[in-house]
Design an enzyme around this catalytic site. Sequence first.
Site, short mmCIF file in Angstrom:
data_model
loop_
_atom_site.label_atom_id
_atom_site.label_comp_id
_atom_site.label_asym_id
_atom_site.label_seq_id
_atom_site.Cartn_x
_atom_site.Cartn_y
_atom_site.Cartn_z
NE ARG A 33 9.48 4.17 4.68
CZ ARG A 33 8.20 3.34 5.14
NH1 ARG A 33 8.39 3.05 5.84
NH2 ARG A 33 7.22 3.67 4.06
CD GLU A 58 -6.81 1.21 -4.35
OE1 GLU A 58 -5.55 1.29 -3.91
OE2 GLU A 58 -7.15 -0.02 -4.92
P1 AMP Z 1 2.36 7.21 -2.39
O1 AMP Z 1 1.35 8.19 -1.88
O2 AMP Z 1 1.93 6.47 -3.58
O3 AMP Z 1 2.92 8.51 -3.75
O4 AMP Z 1 2.45 6.92 -1.89
C1 AMP Z 1 3.97 7.10 -0.90
C2 AMP Z 1 3.60 6.99 0.88
O5 AMP Z 1 3.55 5.41 0.81
C3 AMP Z 1 5.41 7.23 1.09
O6 AMP Z 1 5.67 7.40 2.35
C4 AMP Z 1 6.76 5.72 1.36
O7 AMP Z 1 6.74 5.57 3.11
C5 AMP Z 1 4.71 4.74 1.24
N1 AMP Z 1 5.26 3.89 0.15
C6 AMP Z 1 4.64 3.24 -0.86
N2 AMP Z 1 4.53 2.50 -1.88
C7 AMP Z 1 5.88 2.05 -0.35
C8 AMP Z 1 6.55 0.88 -1.83
N3 AMP Z 1 6.32 0.75 -2.56
N4 AMP Z 1 7.66 0.71 -0.74
C9 AMP Z 1 7.80 1.46 0.34
N5 AMP Z 1 7.07 2.49 0.80
C10 AMP Z 1 6.16 2.66 -0.08
#
Ligand code: AMP
Length: 175
Positions: A62, A99
């Site tokens: 995305r 995780e």
């Molecule tokens: P993080 O590595 O935990 O910051 O997760 C970010 C990635 O996971 C991004 O590429 C987001 O598109 C996806 N992502 C994580 N949590 C969500 C959420 N609650 N809703 C939509 N996409 C998420």
Amino acid sequence: MSARLDLAAVVRRVPNFPKPGILFYDISTVLADPVAWRAAVDRMDRLVDHWQPDLLAGIESRGFLFAAALAYRAGRGLVMVRKVGKLPGAVVSHSYDLEYGSDTLQVSEGLVPPGSRTVLVDDLIATGGTARAAVSLLGKVGADVVGAAFFIELEGLGGVERLGVPARSLLKLEG
Ligand code: AMP
């Protein structure tokens, strides 16, 4: 004068996706609405322009949508940060812990002129693990990552604090 469009209200919330307990912020509803999508890209452009980058780096998948529209709009180059095994030819990889287990991001070799002012772009930052790995990877290929821009920041998860580069987000929503 028309009221400023509330983009947060256009983002669809999908509870318990992709697993129980996760509130998924679905940007499909923003992409499908021409007025909202143009407003999202235009407002993101103002965040990104602050750093006057040469290059944007979008995170699969995305992040590509925002990064491509923003790069085209402002006449900047675009680099794809991809999941493992998708890029042809020589690649540079960076693995990071999840995780449970680990994941790897890759960038093609030879695309980033050394020292290029680069802004990382993704749709959403949650824990910041993905974006932080992308920053490390871009550093390995010689980019000067001057900032990171997100359409949505989930607050209270420490993602932005963990990044190690300045971050700007259009919407701050509940994590
Ligand atoms: P993080 O590595 O935990 O910051 O997760 C970010 C990635 O996971 C991004 O590429 C987001 O598109 C996806 N992502 C994580 N949590 C969500 C959420 N609650 N809703 C939509 N996409 C998420």
